[in-house]
Design a protein around this motif. Structure first.
Motif, PDB file in Angstrom:
ATOM      1  N   LYS A  32     -14.605 -15.149  29.852  1.00  0.00           N
ATOM      2  CA  LYS A  32     -15.864 -15.488  29.649  1.00  0.00           C
ATOM      3  C   LYS A  32     -16.009 -16.173  28.238  1.00  0.00           C
ATOM      4  O   LYS A  32     -15.282 -15.816  27.117  1.00  0.00           O
ATOM      5  CB  LYS A  32     -16.962 -14.469  29.798  1.00  0.00           C
ATOM      6  N   VAL A  33     -16.837 -17.002  28.084  1.00  0.00           N
ATOM      7  CA  VAL A  33     -17.385 -17.496  26.741  1.00  0.00           C
ATOM      8  C   VAL A  33     -18.353 -16.441  26.197  1.00  0.00           C
ATOM      9  O   VAL A  33     -19.175 -16.234  26.521  1.00  0.00           O
ATOM     10  CB  VAL A  33     -18.062 -18.759  26.860  1.00  0.00           C
ATOM     11  N   CYS A  34     -17.715 -15.974  24.906  1.00  0.00           N
ATOM     12  CA  CYS A  34     -18.439 -14.672  24.161  1.00  0.00           C
ATOM     13  C   CYS A  34     -19.648 -15.674  23.199  1.00  0.00           C
ATOM     14  O   CYS A  34     -19.236 -16.210  22.502  1.00  0.00           O
ATOM     15  CB  CYS A  34     -17.380 -14.058  23.319  1.00  0.00           C
ATOM     16  N   LEU A  35     -20.802 -15.112  23.655  1.00  0.00           N
ATOM     17  CA  LEU A  35     -22.105 -15.392  22.834  1.00  0.00           C
ATOM     18  C   LEU A  35     -22.159 -14.530  21.648  1.00  0.00           C
ATOM     19  O   LEU A  35     -22.488 -13.470  21.890  1.00  0.00           O
ATOM     20  CB  LEU A  35     -23.283 -15.717  23.720  1.00  0.00           C
ATOM     21  N   LEU A  36     -22.228 -14.944  20.435  1.00  0.00           N
ATOM     22  CA  LEU A  36     -22.638 -14.283  19.474  1.00  0.00           C
ATOM     23  C   LEU A  36     -23.936 -15.072  18.714  1.00  0.00           C
ATOM     24  O   LEU A  36     -23.893 -15.998  18.452  1.00  0.00           O
ATOM     25  CB  LEU A  36     -21.439 -13.953  18.525  1.00  0.00           C
ATOM     26  N   ASP A  37     -24.705 -13.895  18.154  1.00  0.00           N
ATOM     27  CA  ASP A  37     -25.791 -14.506  17.218  1.00  0.00           C
ATOM     28  C   ASP A  37     -25.733 -13.682  15.827  1.00  0.00           C
ATOM     29  O   ASP A  37     -26.133 -12.425  15.924  1.00  0.00           O
ATOM     30  CB  ASP A  37     -27.053 -14.567  17.752  1.00  0.00           C
ATOM     31  N   VAL A  38     -25.227 -14.186  14.791  1.00  0.00           N
ATOM     32  CA  VAL A  38     -24.999 -13.480  13.769  1.00  0.00           C
ATOM     33  C   VAL A  38     -25.467 -14.181  12.435  1.00  0.00           C
ATOM     34  O   VAL A  38     -25.569 -15.470  12.686  1.00  0.00           O
ATOM     35  CB  VAL A  38     -23.326 -13.094  13.308  1.00  0.00           C
ATOM     36  N   VAL A  42     -15.095 -18.783  21.148  1.00  0.00           N
ATOM     37  CA  VAL A  42     -16.308 -18.102  20.786  1.00  0.00           C
ATOM     38  C   VAL A  42     -17.297 -18.965  20.377  1.00  0.00           C
ATOM     39  O   VAL A  42     -17.221 -19.835  19.557  1.00  0.00           O
ATOM     40  CB  VAL A  42     -16.004 -16.969  19.689  1.00  0.00           C
ATOM     41  N   VAL A  43     -18.605 -18.845  21.049  1.00  0.00           N
ATOM     42  CA  VAL A  43     -19.880 -19.441  20.615  1.00  0.00           C
ATOM     43  C   VAL A  43     -20.893 -18.772  19.696  1.00  0.00           C
ATOM     44  O   VAL A  43     -21.408 -17.728  20.191  1.00  0.00           O
ATOM     45  CB  VAL A  43     -20.417 -20.082  21.656  1.00  0.00           C
ATOM     46  N   ILE A  44     -20.996 -19.148  18.474  1.00  0.00           N
ATOM     47  CA  ILE A  44     -21.815 -18.207  17.653  1.00  0.00           C
ATOM     48  C   ILE A  44     -23.335 -19.205  17.462  1.00  0.00           C
ATOM     49  O   ILE A  44     -23.113 -20.417  17.000  1.00  0.00           O
ATOM     50  CB  ILE A  44     -21.258 -18.285  16.212  1.00  0.00           C
ATOM     51  N   LEU A  45     -24.280 -18.556  17.571  1.00  0.00           N
ATOM     52  CA  LEU A  45     -25.514 -19.415  17.300  1.00  0.00           C
ATOM     53  C   LEU A  45     -26.288 -18.627  16.269  1.00  0.00           C
ATOM     54  O   LEU A  45     -26.303 -17.477  15.887  1.00  0.00           O
ATOM     55  CB  LEU A  45     -26.464 -18.840  18.653  1.00  0.00           C
ATOM     56  N   VAL A  46     -26.590 -19.682  15.293  1.00  0.00           N
ATOM     57  CA  VAL A  46     -27.436 -18.990  14.178  1.00  0.00           C
ATOM     58  C   VAL A  46     -28.453 -19.979  13.934  1.00  0.00           C
ATOM     59  O   VAL A  46     -28.664 -20.860  14.393  1.00  0.00           O
ATOM     60  CB  VAL A  46     -26.190 -19.108  12.530  1.00  0.00           C
ATOM     61  N   GLY A  47     -29.366 -19.327  13.011  1.00  0.00           N
ATOM     62  CA  GLY A  47     -30.722 -19.928  12.976  1.00  0.00           C
ATOM     63  C   GLY A  47     -31.580 -18.764  12.118  1.00  0.00           C
ATOM     64  O   GLY A  47     -31.262 -17.566  12.275  1.00  0.00           O
TER      65      GLY A  47
END
Length: 567
Positions: A432-438, A342-347
């Motif tokens: 698939k690669v799951c994209l999360l932004d948390v 899982v790919v997690i994008l934070v900012g």
């Protein structure tokens, strides 16, 4: 080899323009000695595959004893012939070479220790001679503050001193190549070593008698959570012996005997010498560069407001524990059948996380996917169940909360919204690669070996660059809208808040971040992000936190290392 030689001969056909060269080459290939050498080579290669062991290690002595015996056996013709054979210099040389190979006597011979080396010294003094090579000695020296003696401060693992096993930490150096070290400074030792040609000879007083300890070497790997340049560190005891690394580098720890300076090497250089790195204690002495910031006085902020903010921040920093410096990691060998991480994008808000996620989805919809959120509000006419939202009752949503099946959730205008773990599983089940932004505080819900998250922190650039890029984006948008007003775009005060929030996130949750991307230009940031994710997905071996506990040996090794996961 003989077959290769025959094929070369058949391929050397004469050419009218280079007939002389052809004749010379042909004559060389036809030489009988060359053919014999090739045959000997083939026989030796066959013999080598059998891994032979020597029957006799002292053939020369045996031949000499045999010659003495033959003298008393009469002078028959066969005796004379055998005696003449074993007495020939060529045969004796062959036997000496045989003995050298059988005894594996290949190392250079050091000169004998002088008879007067131990005069006027106690029995504890020893002489150590090391053959000088291009490899550094791998030791540092210092002056003992109480006695004034020059002592070995540190032995670098993997260096020449460590491999010899003859020099140890705490040993007192009396002489180097016959030069007394009394009243000399540690920095004067290096020129003495440089003047040595073939060997380096030390006169040493051992620190204490050491007993052989049978300890099993445990391999310990960590990922650095900060950049380190020894040239910028005034506290490093020896810059030449230090190791430079960047945030995200995987290091192998080879020694933790020193409380303040560990010894480590880069992952790709695990067979080479080690270097000094700060231990987990050192960064707490002074604030890391990432925690220091200056006042930023914008148009809408006053000195009093900034001073109050600084006081709150300073009190919070000094009252909290030191931030993690390294994280213990282990190799994860990804199999083709394994699901993607899982790919997690934070900012911080406004930094461009949503735009980066949107561009990833557009660039490769077959590879990337996103979760469908849950909500308790009514479905609108143009919306579809399972596409826009999962529309559930309040009771069902609260059951998801109580059963800890939601990664994060909140309420807006009286309705619940949230992202469930089940929605992540659905994307992963599609391959698939799951994209999360948390928010970074919610990462812990998926920070497990089941999801193996790869966390990317998107941070804003410096405020000067932020003003420039946002001004350019505002101009382009206004041109598209044919208006001079874009009220939703960030203002000066928002820039400062964005940078403050990013610094707080990095300080509190930086140990969870696998990658940090500065979004000064959205196109460049997207290319960097896509390239990094492609490398991760294609890599067969990846380094992940030991706390995911892939196997029981890891837990056993961690108990021996005396090193927690977060350090």
């Amino acid at each position: 080899m003989c077959m290769l030689l025959s094929s070369m001969m058949s391929g050397t056909e004469p050419h009218t323009d280079r007939e002389e060269d052809y004749r010379f080459l042909h004559s060389m290939l036809m030489e009988k000695k060359l053919h014999l050498l090739f045959k000997i080579h083939e026989q030796l290669k066959r013999f080598e595959k059998r891994s032979p062991v020597p029957v006799q290690e002292h053939a020369a002595n045996l031949a000499s004893s045999l010659a003495e015996e033959l003298i008393y056996q009469g002078w028959r013709e066969e005796v004379k012939e055998l005696l003449a054979l074993i007495s020939k210099p060529h045969f004796q040389s062959l036997l000496h070479v045989h003995d050298a190979v059988a005894q594996r006597d290949f190392e250079p011979v050091l000169p004998p220790i002088p008879d007067d080396a131990l005069e006027d010294e106690e029995d504890s003094v020893k002489i150590v001679s090391l053959v000088k090579t291009k490899e550094p000695l791998g030791a540092t020296v210092k002056r003992d503050t109480s006695t004034g003696a020059i002592v070995v401060a540190r032995i670098m693992r993997g260096g020449a001193a460590d491999k010899s096993g003859l020099i140890h930490e705490g040993d007192e150096l009396k002489e180097v190549n016959g030069v007394p070290l009394e009243h000399r400074k540690p920095k004067e030792i290096l020129p003495l070593l440089a003047r040595s040609k073939d060997e380096v000879r030390f006169k040493i007083i051992p620190a204490y008698s050491r007993e052989e300890m049978s300890t099993t070497k445990q391999k310990l790997f960590v990922r650095a959570l900060f950049d380190y340049d020894p040239n910028q560190d005034p506290s490093i005891p020896c810059k030449d012996a230090a190791l430079t690394f960047k945030r995200g580098d995987v290091l192998q720890i080879v020694s933790m005997e020193d409380d303040t300076w560990w010894q480590a090497c880069h992952l790709e250089d695990s067979n080479g010498g080690a270097g000094l790195i700060p231990s987990k204690e050192l960064p707490c002495v002074s604030l890391p560069a990432g925690l220091r910031r200056s006042f930023r006085l914008g148009r809408k902020s006053s000195w009093a407001k900034e001073a109050a903010r600084f006081r709150r921040w300073s009190a919070g920093v000094h009252s909290s524990i030191c931030p993690p410096t390294y994280i213990e990691v282990i190799p994860y060998h990804r199999e083709p059948k394994d699901r993607h991480r899982v790919v997690i994008l934070v900012g911080p808000s406004g930094v461009g996380v949503n735009e980066l996620k949107r561009r990833l989805l557009i660039s490769d919809p077959d590879r990337y996917g996103v979760t469908v959120p849950h909500t308790t509000r009514e479905k609108k006419r143009q919306e579809s169940e399972g596409v826009d939202y999962h529309f559930v009752s309040v009771h069902m949503f609260e059951e998801l909360i109580l059963s800890h099946r939601l990664i994060e959730y909140g309420s807006y205008r009286g309705h619940y919204y949230g992202t469930s773990l089940d929605s992540v599983h659905r994307v992963m089940a599609e391959g698939k690669v799951c994209l999360l932004d948390v928010h970074p505080s919610k990462i812990k819900r998926v920070y497990t070996s089941e999801f193996k998250p790869y966390v990317v922190f998107v941070k804003p650039p410096r405020i000067e660059e932020l003003r420039l890029t946002r001004r350019r984006a505002k101009f382009n948008l206004c041109c598209l809208m044919d208006t001079g007003d874009a009220i939703f775009l960030s203002q000066e005060a928002d820039f400062e808040d964005m940078i403050d929030l990013a610094e707080n996130m990095e300080r509190q949750y930086g140990h969870l971040f696998d990658k940090v991307i500065v979004n000064g230009d959205i196109a460049s940031a997207f290319r960097e992000l896509r390239s990094d994710l492609e490398k991760i997905q294609e890599a067969r071996v990846q380094w992940v936190p030991t706390e995911w506990s892939f196997s029981s040996p890891t837990k056993a090794r961690r108990s021996c290392s005396h090193l927690p996961s977060w350090i």
